[in-house]
Design a protein around this motif. Structure first.
Motif, mmCIF file in Angstrom:
data_model
loop_
_atom_site.group_PDB
_atom_site.id
_atom_site.type_symbol
_atom_site.label_atom_id
_atom_site.label_comp_id
_atom_site.label_asym_id
_atom_site.label_seq_id
_atom_site.Cartn_x
_atom_site.Cartn_y
_atom_site.Cartn_z
ATOM 1 N N ALA A 310 0.862 -1.184 0.000
ATOM 2 C CA ALA A 310 0.000 0.000 0.000
ATOM 3 C C ALA A 310 0.898 1.233 0.000
ATOM 4 O O ALA A 310 1.974 1.229 0.602
ATOM 5 N N PHE A 311 0.444 2.284 -0.670
ATOM 6 C CA PHE A 311 1.288 3.475 -0.843
ATOM 7 C C PHE A 311 0.552 4.765 -0.486
ATOM 8 O O PHE A 311 0.576 5.730 -1.262
ATOM 9 N N PRO A 312 -0.097 4.841 0.674
ATOM 10 C CA PRO A 312 -0.735 6.101 1.056
ATOM 11 C C PRO A 312 0.306 7.159 1.402
ATOM 12 O O PRO A 312 1.503 6.874 1.483
ATOM 13 N N GLU A 313 -0.148 8.376 1.639
ATOM 14 C CA GLU A 313 0.765 9.480 1.944
ATOM 15 C C GLU A 313 1.556 9.221 3.231
ATOM 16 O O GLU A 313 2.683 9.688 3.381
ATOM 17 N N VAL A 314 0.956 8.519 4.176
ATOM 18 C CA VAL A 314 1.656 8.006 5.360
ATOM 19 C C VAL A 314 1.302 6.528 5.454
ATOM 20 O O VAL A 314 0.141 6.147 5.281
ATOM 21 N N ARG A 315 2.299 5.682 5.722
ATOM 22 C CA ARG A 315 2.058 4.237 5.766
ATOM 23 C C ARG A 315 2.454 3.692 7.129
ATOM 24 O O ARG A 315 3.459 4.092 7.705
ATOM 25 N N LEU A 316 1.646 2.755 7.612
ATOM 26 C CA LEU A 316 1.911 2.096 8.895
ATOM 27 C C LEU A 316 2.349 0.665 8.659
ATOM 28 O O LEU A 316 1.697 -0.089 7.935
ATOM 29 N N LYS A 317 3.468 0.297 9.269
ATOM 30 C CA LYS A 317 3.872 -1.105 9.370
ATOM 31 C C LYS A 317 4.174 -1.327 10.854
ATOM 32 O O LYS A 317 3.266 -1.306 11.664
ATOM 33 N N SER A 318 5.413 -1.521 11.225
ATOM 34 C CA SER A 318 5.780 -1.496 12.646
ATOM 35 C C SER A 318 6.396 -0.145 12.982
ATOM 36 O O SER A 318 7.009 0.028 14.031
ATOM 37 N N PHE A 319 6.236 0.798 12.097
ATOM 38 C CA PHE A 319 6.657 2.189 12.244
ATOM 39 C C PHE A 319 5.830 2.988 11.252
ATOM 40 O O PHE A 319 5.097 2.427 10.423
ATOM 41 N N LEU A 320 5.932 4.305 11.319
ATOM 42 C CA LEU A 320 5.212 5.184 10.405
ATOM 43 C C LEU A 320 6.167 5.726 9.348
ATOM 44 O O LEU A 320 7.266 6.193 9.672
ATOM 45 N N GLU A 321 5.744 5.682 8.091
ATOM 46 C CA GLU A 321 6.557 6.170 6.980
ATOM 47 C C GLU A 321 5.950 7.458 6.441
ATOM 48 O O GLU A 321 4.778 7.488 6.065
ATOM 49 N N MET A 322 6.748 8.523 6.382
ATOM 50 C CA MET A 322 6.331 9.790 5.791
ATOM 51 C C MET A 322 6.748 9.783 4.324
ATOM 52 O O MET A 322 7.934 9.726 4.006
ATOM 53 N N ARG A 323 5.763 9.879 3.397
ATOM 54 C CA ARG A 323 6.000 9.515 2.010
ATOM 55 C C ARG A 323 5.758 10.661 1.011
ATOM 56 O O ARG A 323 5.608 10.402 -0.182
ATOM 57 N N GLY A 324 5.703 11.915 1.460
ATOM 58 C CA GLY A 324 5.247 12.977 0.575
ATOM 59 C C GLY A 324 6.296 13.738 -0.199
ATOM 60 O O GLY A 324 5.945 14.625 -0.986
ATOM 61 N N ALA A 325 7.582 13.442 -0.019
ATOM 62 C CA ALA A 325 8.637 14.323 -0.537
ATOM 63 C C ALA A 325 9.278 13.798 -1.823
ATOM 64 O O ALA A 325 9.541 12.609 -1.960
ATOM 65 N N ASP A 326 9.566 14.735 -2.736
ATOM 66 C CA ASP A 326 10.366 14.414 -3.918
ATOM 67 C C ASP A 326 11.818 14.168 -3.525
ATOM 68 O O ASP A 326 12.289 14.660 -2.496
ATOM 69 N N GLY A 327 12.526 13.445 -4.385
ATOM 70 C CA GLY A 327 13.956 13.274 -4.209
ATOM 71 C C GLY A 327 14.681 14.608 -4.299
ATOM 72 O O GLY A 327 14.186 15.572 -4.897
ATOM 73 N N GLY A 328 15.877 14.659 -3.709
ATOM 74 C CA GLY A 328 16.629 15.906 -3.701
ATOM 75 C C GLY A 328 18.072 15.682 -3.309
ATOM 76 O O GLY A 328 18.498 14.549 -3.068
ATOM 77 N N PRO A 329 18.837 16.757 -3.231
ATOM 78 C CA PRO A 329 20.261 16.672 -2.901
ATOM 79 C C PRO A 329 20.500 16.431 -1.413
ATOM 80 O O PRO A 329 19.563 16.349 -0.620
ATOM 81 N N TRP A 330 21.785 16.368 -1.050
ATOM 82 C CA TRP A 330 22.197 15.967 0.300
ATOM 83 C C TRP A 330 21.510 16.782 1.379
ATOM 84 O O TRP A 330 21.015 16.229 2.363
ATOM 85 N N SER A 331 21.450 18.116 1.229
ATOM 86 C CA SER A 331 20.896 18.951 2.299
ATOM 87 C C SER A 331 19.444 18.633 2.574
ATOM 88 O O SER A 331 18.984 18.686 3.718
ATOM 89 N N ARG A 332 18.702 18.260 1.537
ATOM 90 C CA ARG A 332 17.280 17.958 1.750
ATOM 91 C C ARG A 332 17.083 16.521 2.230
ATOM 92 O O ARG A 332 16.051 16.214 2.833
ATOM 93 N N ILE A 333 18.052 15.645 1.969
ATOM 94 C CA ILE A 333 17.991 14.311 2.568
ATOM 95 C C ILE A 333 18.055 14.441 4.093
ATOM 96 O O ILE A 333 17.392 13.701 4.820
#
Length: 456
Positions: A310-333
Motif C-alpha cells: 500500500a502506498f498512502p501518503e503516510v504508511r503504517l507497518k511497525s513504524f510510520l513512513e512519511m511519504r510525501g517528498a520528492d527526491g533531492g540533494p544531500w541537504s534535503r535528505i
C-alpha cells in the motif's frame, strides 16, 4: 521497496486476527528507543550521453552494486542476480528502472542520519568516477520517456508493471520515472501512533510543497512543481491517498488492518520467486481460498509483504513512513527527517502541530493535497492563509521540538541546523522546482541537459 531473498521455513501460519495486528503492536517502543530511518533514491545516468544505464551493460547497475563490496557491502540475490547490497548503513536496493535507493539503518539522532547519507553519497560518487556514472537528486526523470528506461530483474516489479495499467494511467511513471526521500519513525503506543499518523497525513502536503522537485517531463515544463506527487493521484486508488478513516474516532491498529485487508494483493513469495497474485484478496488467502495457492494459508511474512504494497501518503507497518517528498540533494535528505522528528518526537511539538490542523475537514485536507502538486507553497490552507504562511509556523514548532530533544554533535550543535534549507524555501516562497524553472527559462535557455550539472 522491501527486498526479499529467501523464504522463512519457520514462518508461522496466520491463524488469528491477533497475528495481523501484531506487527503494529510490536512496533511500540519507549521514547528512549525511538529511532530514525531515512530512505532516499537517486536517478542514475551515464555521463557520456546521459542515458539511464541498463542492469547488465558494462558499468551498469549491476556493476555499480558490486562495486559497493569495496566499502563492506554484501550482495543480495534474487534468481541468481544481484538486486541489493546489505551493510552496516542498511540496504542499497534498486527501484524498477534502476533508481538507486539507500534504506538507511535505524539511527538515534539526525547527526548520525546526515553522516550516513554523506558516507553513502561519497561511496557512490567514487564508484561514479570509476564508471563514468552520475547521480541526480530529483523527484522525476526530467527528460526520459518510459521507453528510454531499463527494467530491473526483480520479480515483484514484473508483476506490478503488468498490473499498473489496469488500475490507473500513471502507475508505470511512478515505478520507472520517480524518486523520493522518506523517513520512518517510531511510536510508543496506539494512541501515540494515531496522533502521529493524523499530524503526518494532514501536513504531508507541506512536505510535498517544500520538497517539490519534479517540474519537467520529457524535457519540457509539465505545469507542476511536484509531478511526482500528481502521479500518485492516478496510480491505484485502492492503495494510495489521504486515508480519511485515520481521522475517525475509532481509528487504531484494527482499522488499519481492515484497510490493508481491502487492499488487493500483488504477489506471494515462494521458494525464491514472486507468484502473481495481482488483484486477488488477502481475505480469501486467510481462508485458504487464494486461487494461485488453493488450500494454503498465509504466513507472517506474507502479511509483512502485503503491508509493503500500500502506498498512502503516510504508511503504517511497525513504524510510520512519511511519504510525501520528492527526491533531492544531500541537504534535503537531512532536512526531511529533521522536519518530522522535530514535529513528532517531542510531545509539546506534536500537540502544537495537531492544534494547527485538528479542525480541518476531510474535504479541506483533500483539497490541499490536490492543489499542492501545481501550486506548492502558494496553495490555500483552511482559514484563508497560504501553505507558505503555515510552513513558517510548522518550522517554528519543528525547531522547538529539535531544541527540546537536545541531541548534540561533537561540536555542541543541536539538530536544528538541518532545518535551515527549509527555512530558506519557506522564506522565499520558492520550492526547488520553481528555482529550476527559473534557470530553465533563464540561464539554461530551455536546454534541459543543463540539469545534469546539478548532480550529487
Amino acid at each position: 521497496m522491501s527486498t526479499r531473498d529467501a523464504s522463512n521455513e519457520d514462518d508461522p501460519i496466520i491463524e488469528s486476527r491477533d497475528q495481523l495486528v501484531a506487527p503494529m503492536q510490536q512496533g511500540e517502543k519507549p521514547k528512549a528507543n525511538w529511532r530514525i530511518g531515512t530512505e532516499h533514491e537517486k536517478l542514475v545516468y551515464k555521463r557520456s550521453d546521459f542515458h539511464a544505464p541498463s542492469y547488465d551493460e558494462p558499468c551498469g547497475i549491476r556493476d555499480i552494486l558490486m562495486n559497493l563490496k569495496d566499502f563492506g557491502w554484501e550482495p543480495v540475490e534474487e534468481g541468481g542476480k544481484v538486486i541489493a547490497m546489505r551493510g552496516e548503513d542498511g540496504t542499497v536496493s534498486l527501484e524498477p528502472a534502476g533508481q538507486l535507493e539507500l534504506s538507511g539503518a535505524p539511527l538515534e539522532n539526525l547527526h548520525e542520519t546526515c553522516n550516513e547519507a554523506g558516507r553513502h553519497l561519497s561511496q557512490v560518487k567514487e564508484i561514479g568516477e570509476r564508471c563514468g556514472v552520475g547521480f541526480l537528486g530529483l523527484g522525476m526523470w526530467p527528460d526520459k520517456t518510459r521507453e528510454d528506461l531499463p527494467i530491473m530483474p526483480k520479480g515483484r516489479y514484473e508483476i506490478m508493471m503488468r498490473h499498473m495499467p489496469r488500475v490507473g494511467t500513471l502507475g508505470l511513471d511512478m515505478m520507472l520515472r520517480t524518486c523520493t526521500i522518506q523517513v520512518n519513525l517510531d511510536y510508543s503506543s496506539e494512541v501515540d501512533m494515531v496522533q502521529k499518523f493524523r499530524v503526518g497525513l494532514a501536513l504531508q502536503p507541506l512536505a510535498t510543497a517544500l520538497f517539490a522537485n519534479s517540474p519537467f517531463t520529457e524535457g519540457k515544463p509539465n505545469g507542476y512543481l511536484s509531478y511526482r506527487s500528481h502521479i500518485w493521484s492516478d496510480t491505484d486508488p485502492h492503495r494510495t491517498g489521504m486515508l480519511p478513516f485515520v481521522f475517525d474516532e475509532d481509528f487504531g491498529y484494527e482499522r488499519y488492518v481492515d484497510y490493508m485487508l481491502d487492499v488487493p494483493m500483488y504477489f506471494v513469495f515462494r521458494d525464491g520467486k514472486y507468484l502473481d497474485a495481482a488483484g486477488l484478496s488477502f481475505r480469501d488467502f486467510l481462508e485458504g481460498k487464494l486461487s494461485i495457492l488453493p488450500g494454503e494459508k498465509p504466513t507472517q511474512s506474507d502479511w509483512w509483504d502485503h503491508l509493503s504494497t500500500a502506498f498512502p501518503e503516510v504508511r503504517l507497518k511497525s513504524f510510520l513512513e512519511m511519504r510525501g517528498a520528492d527526491g533531492g540533494p544531500w541537504s534535503r535528505i537531512c532536512a526531511l527527517p529533521a522536519l518530522w522528528v522535530g514535529l513528532l518526537y517531542d510531545s509539546q511539538a506534536l500537540d502544537a502541530a495537531w492544534d494547527l490542523v485538528k479542525d480541518w475537514t476531510m474535504e479541506e485536507r483533500e483539497a490541499l493535497r490536490n492543489a499542492v502538486p501545481q501550486e506548492g507553497l502558494a496553495a490555500s490552507v483552511p482559514g484563508g492563509r497560504t501553505l507558505q504562511d503555515l510552513g513558517k509556523d510548522v518550522l517554528a514548532i519543528a525547531r522547538s521540538g529539535l531544541t527540546a530533544r537536545a541531541r548534540l554533535n561533537t561540536g555542541g550543535d543541536n539538530e536544528t541546523g538541518f532545518l535551515q534549507t527549509l527555512d530558506e524555501i519557506v522564506e522565499s516562497g520558492k520550492s526547488p522546482a520553481q528555482r529550476m524553472l527559473d534557470r530553465y527559462n533563464g540561464e539554461w535557455g530551455g536546454d534541459i541537459s543543463r540539469v545534469y550539472k546539478y548532480s550529487f
